[in-house]
Design a protein around this motif. Sequence first.
Motif: not given
Length: 174
Positions: A89-118
């Motif tokens: 998933h890619v929501n330009h300037h807001n978030s993206f998600v990477d998921e493992q397809r092959f690797g050391p975990y049985a499951m890996w779902h990583h959400e990267h979220i960006f919010e404007t703050s003060l």
Amino acid sequence: MITKFETMVSLKSHSGIYTLKTVQELPIDIKTAWAFFSSPKNLEKITPKHMGFKITSEEAKTMYAGQIITYKVSPFPGIKSNWVTEITHVNHHNSFVDEQRFGPYAMWHHEHIFETSLTGVRMIDKVSYKLPFGILGRMVHPILVRRKLLQIFTHRYKVLEEMFPAKLKNPSKS
């Protein structure tokens, strides 16, 4: 003594899945944050050197849903692993998600979220993962995996603090 990083991290377990969440404030604008974090080549800059992290796939000019990224990494001394993730998933300037397809975990779902703050940008990492090997995986989690992930994200936090230091305010003259 509790570090600044420790106040910004939580780790929960639910139904055999662990969720690590970190929050970091960076004194940069959203465009700068997006340009840095959406580029896979910058992941090597914020990963501990001893992990031997190396991207092995070709670099795309821009991130896109469906993008496959391959890596070599050594999560523990003497253990090398190939890792394949997909940007789902890619929501330009807001978030993206990477998921493992092959690797050391049985499951890996990583959400990267960006919010404007003060003060700039609030960056939230939310990693949900499941270990292989059932009860054995759950037994080694606190000893190896939890410790290693906290080490990686603590390193990342410190590197980002150095890369994007808070700007000092100049006292106004009367």
